[in-house]
Enzyme design. Structure first.
Site, PDB file in Angstrom:
ATOM      1  N   PRO A   3       0.831  -1.217   0.000  1.00 45.78           N
ATOM      2  CA  PRO A   3       0.000   0.000   0.000  1.00 45.78           C
ATOM      3  C   PRO A   3       0.867   1.270   0.000  1.00 45.78           C
ATOM      4  CG  PRO A   3      -0.692  -1.539   1.714  1.00 45.78           C
ATOM      5  CD  PRO A   3       0.628  -2.016   1.203  1.00 45.78           C
ATOM      6  N   GLU A   4       0.696   2.064  -1.022  1.00 41.26           N
ATOM      7  CA  GLU A   4       1.413   3.330  -1.135  1.00 41.26           C
ATOM      8  C   GLU A   4       0.432   4.464  -0.836  1.00 41.26           C
ATOM      9  OE1 GLU A   4       4.536   3.636  -1.579  1.00 41.26           O
ATOM     10  OE2 GLU A   4       5.236   1.770  -2.490  1.00 41.26           O
ATOM     11  N   ARG A  49      16.591   0.738  -3.863  1.00 50.77           N
ATOM     12  CA  ARG A  49      15.329   0.361  -4.490  1.00 50.77           C
ATOM     13  C   ARG A  49      15.495   0.182  -5.989  1.00 50.77           C
ATOM     14  NH1 ARG A  49      11.000   1.619  -1.262  1.00 50.77           N
ATOM     15  NH2 ARG A  49       9.988   0.104  -2.596  1.00 50.77           N
ATOM     16  N   LYS A  70       1.804   7.760   4.275  1.00 58.25           N
ATOM     17  CA  LYS A  70       1.157   6.448   4.243  1.00 58.25           C
ATOM     18  C   LYS A  70       0.512   6.095   5.577  1.00 58.25           C
ATOM     19  CE  LYS A  70       4.864   4.953   1.225  1.00 58.25           C
ATOM     20  NZ  LYS A  70       5.901   3.930   1.023  1.00 58.25           N
TER      21      LYS A  70
END
Ligand SMILES: [Zn+2]
Length: 260
Positions: A2-3, A250, A58
């Protein structure tokens, strides 16, 4: 994972279903998800109503009167609103029962999320050194310029640093830089004023568009980088080649031609 756009949709989900109704009980099925002691959570929320919900990056916060419910969704957090036990999701960790018989379950297979209560979201944001939310109305270009000024290092690292901007995830950082035609490894101190502006606007536009697509249940159009996250794929904007690298730990995709 979930972003920010997903968490925004969870906020709307809670607002649509779970506000202004008394919580009759809180059931903790797995205490590993809690950021506070179980007794504290139960005492703070049982018999209360959630009256409003807000998001920062978030993080979801729901006002329960003298305290706020705080949820961070980790890697696999999800919310389900349902009636009766048959609808209980498989990895429900905390279930809120409401007086009309409905339930709100926090489901999280991988247990990297957090469910807890916190006295005040603003104090939480300060304590956890979270930067501004990129969709907050107070987040304007002059503020972003101040944030960027004097920084060094790769621009993508800056966008992913939660103490600088809260909630820009990996996919959205790549997408924003792709649209702004900026290479993810570009040194922040070499960005022109026009480039900083382009990043600012593309960042906000991407997040708003993502929320709109997801709220309609649709997918991203083909011009989005997210549809081409594969080394050697062709860039739909310029015909260049999509390349893969690692920035800030990343996996990062970018167009080798139009991102400078
Ligand atoms: Zn390109």
């Amino acid at each position: 994972m979930p972003e920010l756009p997903e968490v925004e949709l969870y906020c709307r989900y809670v607002a649509r279903h779970a506000l202004q109704q008394r919580i009759t009980s809180v059931r903790v099925l797995d205490e590993r998800i809690l950021g506070v002691r179980k007794a504290v959570l139960l005492r703070a929320l049982t018999g209360r109503q959630l009256t409003r919900v807000r998001r920062h990056g978030k993080h979801l916060f729901a006002d329960a009167g003298s305290t706020w419910l705080h949820i961070h969704f980790g890697m696999s957090g999800d919310l389900y609103w349902y009636q009766g036990d048959a609808g209980q999701p498989r990895f429900a960790r905390v279930i809120f029962d409401f007086e009309d018989g409905a339930r709100l379950a926090y489901d999280d297979m991988r247990l990297f999320g957090v469910v807890e209560v916190t006295p005040d979201p603003d104090a939480f944001i300060t304590e956890h050194r979270l930067g501004p939310d990129p969709l907050d109305s107070a987040f304007r270009l002059p503020l972003f310029r101040r944030i960027v000024t004097g920084r060094r290092g790769a621009v993508k690292s800056l966008l992913l640093s939660q103490d600088i901007i809260a909630g820009m995830g990996n996919l959205y950082a790549d997408e924003a830089l792709y649209r702004a035609s900026i290479h993810p490894r570009r040194a922040v101190d070499t960005l022109s004023a026009a480039e900083v502006k382009a990043i600012f606007h593309s960042m906000r536009a991407i997040l708003k568009e993502a929320i709109a697509f997801k709220s309609r249940g649709g997918d991203y159009p083909g011009r989005y980088l997210v549809q081409h996250r594969e080394e050697g794929d062709r860039c739909p904007l310029c015909g260049g080649t999509i390349q893969r690298t690692v920035v800030f730990g990343r996996t990062t995709y970018f167009c080798g031609r139009h991102q400078k």
